[in-house]
Structures are given as C-alpha cells and as structure tokens.
Design a protein around this motif. Sequence first.
Motif, PDB file in Angstrom:
ATOM      1  N   TYR A   1      -1.389   6.325   6.188  1.00 42.18           N
ATOM      2  CA  TYR A   1      -2.043   5.197   6.877  1.00 42.18           C
ATOM      3  C   TYR A   1      -1.093   3.991   6.904  1.00 42.18           C
ATOM      4  O   TYR A   1      -0.902   3.351   7.947  1.00 42.18           O
ATOM      5  CB  TYR A   1      -3.350   4.846   6.159  1.00 42.18           C
ATOM      6  N   ALA A   2      -0.495   3.687   5.748  1.00 41.26           N
ATOM      7  CA  ALA A   2       0.422   2.543   5.653  1.00 41.26           C
ATOM      8  C   ALA A   2       1.635   2.755   6.568  1.00 41.26           C
ATOM      9  O   ALA A   2       2.013   1.859   7.332  1.00 41.26           O
ATOM     10  CB  ALA A   2       0.874   2.351   4.206  1.00 41.26           C
TER      11      ALA A   2
ATOM     12  N   LEU B   1       0.834  -1.205   0.000  1.00 44.05           N
ATOM     13  CA  LEU B   1       0.000   0.000   0.000  1.00 44.05           C
ATOM     14  C   LEU B   1       0.870   1.258   0.000  1.00 44.05           C
ATOM     15  O   LEU B   1       0.627   2.195  -0.767  1.00 44.05           O
ATOM     16  CB  LEU B   1      -0.927   0.005   1.229  1.00 44.05           C
ATOM     17  N   GLU B   2       1.927   1.242   0.823  1.00 46.39           N
ATOM     18  CA  GLU B   2       2.829   2.401   0.873  1.00 46.39           C
ATOM     19  C   GLU B   2       3.442   2.675  -0.502  1.00 46.39           C
ATOM     20  O   GLU B   2       3.539   3.829  -0.938  1.00 46.39           O
ATOM     21  CB  GLU B   2       3.951   2.156   1.897  1.00 46.39           C
TER      22      GLU B   2
ATOM     23  N   TYR C   1      -3.097   8.311  -2.984  1.00 45.63           N
ATOM     24  CA  TYR C   1      -3.496   9.375  -2.058  1.00 45.63           C
ATOM     25  C   TYR C   1      -2.519   9.466  -0.887  1.00 45.63           C
ATOM     26  O   TYR C   1      -2.208   8.452  -0.264  1.00 45.63           O
ATOM     27  CB  TYR C   1      -4.906   9.115  -1.509  1.00 45.63           C
TER      28      TYR C   1
ATOM     29  N   GLN D   1      -2.994  10.369   2.081  1.00 45.03           N
ATOM     30  CA  GLN D   1      -3.519   9.854   3.362  1.00 45.03           C
ATOM     31  C   GLN D   1      -3.406   8.323   3.443  1.00 45.03           C
ATOM     32  O   GLN D   1      -3.270   7.770   4.519  1.00 45.03           O
ATOM     33  CB  GLN D   1      -4.962  10.320   3.635  1.00 45.03           C
ATOM     34  N   ASN D   2      -3.438   7.649   2.265  1.00 43.75           N
ATOM     35  CA  ASN D   2      -3.260   6.187   2.274  1.00 43.75           C
ATOM     36  C   ASN D   2      -1.806   5.811   2.545  1.00 43.75           C
ATOM     37  O   ASN D   2      -1.516   4.810   3.203  1.00 43.75           O
ATOM     38  CB  ASN D   2      -3.723   5.581   0.948  1.00 43.75           C
TER      39      ASN D   2
ATOM     40  N   ALA E   1       0.083   3.366  -3.251  1.00 47.67           N
ATOM     41  CA  ALA E   1      -1.056   4.274  -3.016  1.00 47.67           C
ATOM     42  C   ALA E   1      -0.865   5.606  -3.735  1.00 47.67           C
ATOM     43  O   ALA E   1       0.237   6.132  -3.826  1.00 47.67           O
ATOM     44  CB  ALA E   1      -1.222   4.511  -1.523  1.00 47.67           C
TER      45      ALA E   1
END
Length: 205
Positions: A31-32, A19-20, A25, A27-28, A23
């Motif tokens: 989050y990651a 995800l990192e 966005y 914010q994602n 992603a």
Amino acid sequence: EIYLKDSNWSKAIPVLKTLEAEADYPQNVLYAQSNLMNAYYQTNDYSQAETYAEKVLGNSNLDNKVKSDAKIIIARSAIKTGNEAKAKTAYADVEKIATGSVAAEALFYNGYFKNKEGRYEASNTVIQRLAKDYSSYKYYSAKGLVVMAKNFYALGDAFQATYILESVISNFPDFDDVVQEARIELNKIKAEEAKTNSSIETDDN
C-alpha cells in the motif's frame, strides 16, 4: 488516507515512507509503495516514481490492476524523461494487461512508436484498432488520428493527411495540446505542398 484523498502529496510522502519502513504486514508495505509511486509521479519526481514502481512489481501475487498501474507509471515516467526505449517496452507490457483508458493509452503509444520507426502502415493498423475499440476515450483517439495523418503523409497521401488533421482541429477543440499538434503538422504539410506546387509551375513555364 486523508492526505491522499486531498492530493496533499508533500504531507502524504513522509507518512507513506514511515509506513513502508515500519509496517509488519506485506499488504501495508505494498500500500505504501504503490501510493509513493503515484505521489512521486504527481510531484514530477519521475526517477523516484520509477523506483517505487519497480519495488511494487517486485512483490509476488500482484493483481493485474496494481501491476498495470506500476507499468503505466514506468511508461509515463520514461516518456517524461525522454527514455523512449524504456517507454516502448513498458507500454507493450501494459497493453497485454490493461483495460479501459490505460489500454487506449498503451495502444496509442504502440502506433506512435511504429510511426517513429517508419512502419507507417503497421502504425495505421494499430490506430484503426484504437479508433474502433476505444472510441469513447476521445483524447487518445484524437492523438491517434494525428499519428495516422503523419503516416498518410509519409506514405505520400497528402490529401488524406490534410483531411484527418482538419477534422481533428474541428472535432476536438477541448484538447488544446492535440489541436496545437494537428495545426503544426497541417502547416508543415501545406508548406511542403506549396513548395512542390511552385516547383511544378516553374517546370511548366
């Protein structure tokens, strides 16, 4: 989310890393990174936990909660790896922004480091604030009292130190590590005082 909820760190970490990397966005990505920071800390990989905490702090527009979480991971990881200079700086930063149990933890370490520097009265002042303002956080209150006892003993008040340690042992039985530390300190004081008393008696004879 499912892996994180179940504390299944070994499965969560690869998904978070993907995800990192992928992603779109910000914010994602954040989050990651913030979850990787926590996952690595939970799996005792303190250097990776610190790396990700630094990455999190590199984001602009962080709210205080996320900032505080990242700073506390850096501070705790530094304590775990014996880097007390780094921990001291990080905990001082945490103290400025944290609330609740994290603020109690930061205040405890403020007192702890002052004790290690030989600033016993200043350490006691901090521990008194911890006891007064954060009394509901019993673990750090108990740990603070042990530091306070060390301060009193260093200041020449063995009676007060002994009294505090005995009260920690009887009042906080749930915290094994704290009780054990209090017992060790109490035994040290008793051994030192026995030496002093025996030397006084010898002088009298």
